[in-house]
Write an enzyme that holds these catalytic residues in place. Structure first.
Site, PDB file in Angstrom:
ATOM      1  N   ASP A 158      35.718  16.077  15.247  1.00 23.29           N
ATOM      2  CA  ASP A 158      35.790  16.835  16.496  1.00 23.29           C
ATOM      3  C   ASP A 158      34.569  17.747  16.587  1.00 23.29           C
ATOM      4  O   ASP A 158      34.208  18.418  15.605  1.00 23.29           O
ATOM      5  CB  ASP A 158      37.076  17.668  16.533  1.00 23.29           C
ATOM      6  N   ILE A 159      33.926  17.767  17.745  1.00 24.80           N
ATOM      7  CA  ILE A 159      32.772  18.644  17.952  1.00 24.80           C
ATOM      8  C   ILE A 159      33.277  20.063  18.178  1.00 24.80           C
ATOM      9  O   ILE A 159      34.113  20.307  19.060  1.00 24.80           O
ATOM     10  CB  ILE A 159      31.929  18.184  19.158  1.00 24.80           C
ATOM     11  N   ASN A 202      30.059  22.536  27.602  1.00 22.94           N
ATOM     12  CA  ASN A 202      30.228  22.108  28.997  1.00 22.94           C
ATOM     13  C   ASN A 202      30.217  23.293  29.946  1.00 22.94           C
ATOM     14  O   ASN A 202      29.593  23.240  31.019  1.00 22.94           O
ATOM     15  CB  ASN A 202      31.544  21.334  29.151  1.00 22.94           C
ATOM     16  N   HIS A 205      28.128  19.576  32.339  1.00 24.11           N
ATOM     17  CA  HIS A 205      28.607  18.319  31.769  1.00 24.11           C
ATOM     18  C   HIS A 205      27.475  17.346  31.456  1.00 24.11           C
ATOM     19  O   HIS A 205      27.632  16.472  30.597  1.00 24.11           O
ATOM     20  CB  HIS A 205      29.616  17.663  32.717  1.00 24.11           C
ATOM     21  N   ASP A 224      27.403  15.576  27.970  1.00 20.68           N
ATOM     22  CA  ASP A 224      27.311  14.124  27.736  1.00 20.68           C
ATOM     23  C   ASP A 224      26.183  13.786  26.773  1.00 20.68           C
ATOM     24  O   ASP A 224      26.309  12.885  25.934  1.00 20.68           O
ATOM     25  CB  ASP A 224      27.103  13.390  29.061  1.00 20.68           C
ATOM     26  N   GLU A 264      35.708  14.854  22.987  1.00 22.49           N
ATOM     27  CA  GLU A 264      34.751  15.090  21.900  1.00 22.49           C
ATOM     28  C   GLU A 264      35.297  14.611  20.562  1.00 22.49           C
ATOM     29  O   GLU A 264      34.821  15.032  19.504  1.00 22.49           O
ATOM     30  CB  GLU A 264      34.407  16.581  21.813  1.00 22.49           C
TER      31      GLU A 264
END
Length: 350
Positions: A210-211, A218, A223, A227, A253
């Site tokens: 998980d980031i 974001n 966004h 991305d 994520e």
């Protein structure tokens, strides 16, 4: 219906790349004068181009392997295939050669995203006639188009990694790596080599990644930059793991890694190496990004249970400082987590 049309119908009924590959080779092998068919994998190791058989005929049966290409004892330098090398260098669609009397070889490279990772090799006892070449290239065109459709349906549109719906089948294949089978022979050899210098058992591993603080990326940068972070993390994942490991984007994520045939200490090292690579990468505009990771052995349990355990380890990492790797069994042994069986009705993951 002619036999070749029947084979094409069967071939396009598959929903898996490996089964499709076996099916097209089976179709080609039934044609007159064909004495051998193989699917070759092309890869680069230490800057040098190599080839190795991924699906071939053994004792009259088609056999496949998805072991790590770079350590496969069957691998050869692409220089041993000059006609194929020239075909790839010139972006050609086929190559022909007659290495010795009674053996005439046709190579059909599979071009995807301007690269070749797979090539079909057909060997027959007589020269290829114009009609035979038309038939072979027609079958190959159907195969290549269907490969592209499968690839599109199995991949995440943003990152190009495997998507969630491909996980169950890949997980099943992943957990079968330790079982004796002709297709797994190379994997067992590699496992034996690693265990020869270690008392630790060779196992399969699942990690959930998980980031950290991705929502803030974001919210702060938009966004578009979010991305870009996802794409760059996906690229680091690809470069951090071997060709026969499997990487998925589950959504948002969150990513999942299936790490094959290695020891616990090596798994720790590999996962931490990936975490460090992300931490040290200069993300444009955003700056530093970190990830948290939880992992577990896939030895026992259904996919949903193993995912749940890795997820517990992940969220322990996130709740205790982030930017770290946590092993589920170590957390349970230390009393940090309670061992828990996760059932299909207990939790909905991701």
């Amino acid at each position: 219906m002619t036999p070749i049309l029947q084979n094409l119908v069967e071939m396009t009924g598959h929903r898996d790349h490996l089964r499709l590959e076996v099916s097209v080779l089976s179709t080609l092998q039934k044609l007159t004068s064909v004495i051998e068919v193989r699917a070759l994998e092309l890869f680069t190791d230490s800057g040098q181009a190599h080839v190795r058989p991924r699906t071939w005929v053994e004792d009259g049966q088609l056999t496949s392997t998805d072991s790590e290409a770079a350590t496969d004892p069957r691998r050869e330098s692409l220089d041993h295939y000059p006609a194929l090398r020239e075909c790839i260098e010139t972006h050609g669609d086929s190559a022909l050669a007659s290495p010795r009397k009674g053996r005439h070889v046709l190579w059909l490279p599979v071009w995807m995203h301007e690269k070749v990772h797979t090539c079909l090799e057909i060997t027959q006892s007589r020269p290829f006639s114009a009609h035979k070449l038309d038939v072979l290239k027609g079958v190959f065109a159907v195969y290549q188009n269907y490969q592209s459709l499968l690839d599109y349906s199995e991949r995440d549109a943003l990152t190009g990694l495997f998507n969630r719906k491909t996980f169950d089948e890949q997980f099943s294949r992943h957990t079968m790596q330790g079982l004796p089978s002709r297709a797994g022979a190379v994997v067992e050899t590699l496992a034996a080599e690693e265990s020869a210098s270690s008392t630790e058992p060779i196992q399969q591993w699942l990690a959930v990644v998980d980031i950290d603080h991705f929502k803030q990326v974001n919210d702060r940068f938009g966004h578009l930059y979010g991305d870009e972070v996802l794409i760059l993390v996906a690229n680091i994942l690809r470069s951090s793991f071997r060709s026969h490991d499997r990487i998925f984007r589950f959504g948002g994520e969150e990513f999942v890694v299936l790490l094959r045939s290695t020891t616990l200490s090596t798994a720790h090292k590999v996962f931490n190496r990936f975490r460090t690579a992300v931490q040290e990468y200069p993300f444009p505009q955003v700056g530093q990004v970190t990830v948290s990771l939880g992992f577990v052995s896939t030895t026992k349990g259904a996919p949903v249970e193993i995912l749940g355990q890795a997820d517990q380890a992940l969220y322990y990492a996130k709740e205790h400082g982030r930017n770290q790797v946590c092993y589920y069994d170590e957390l349970v042994a230390g009393g940090e987590l309670a061992s828990k069986v996760v059932g299909n009705d207990d939790v909905e993951l991701f």
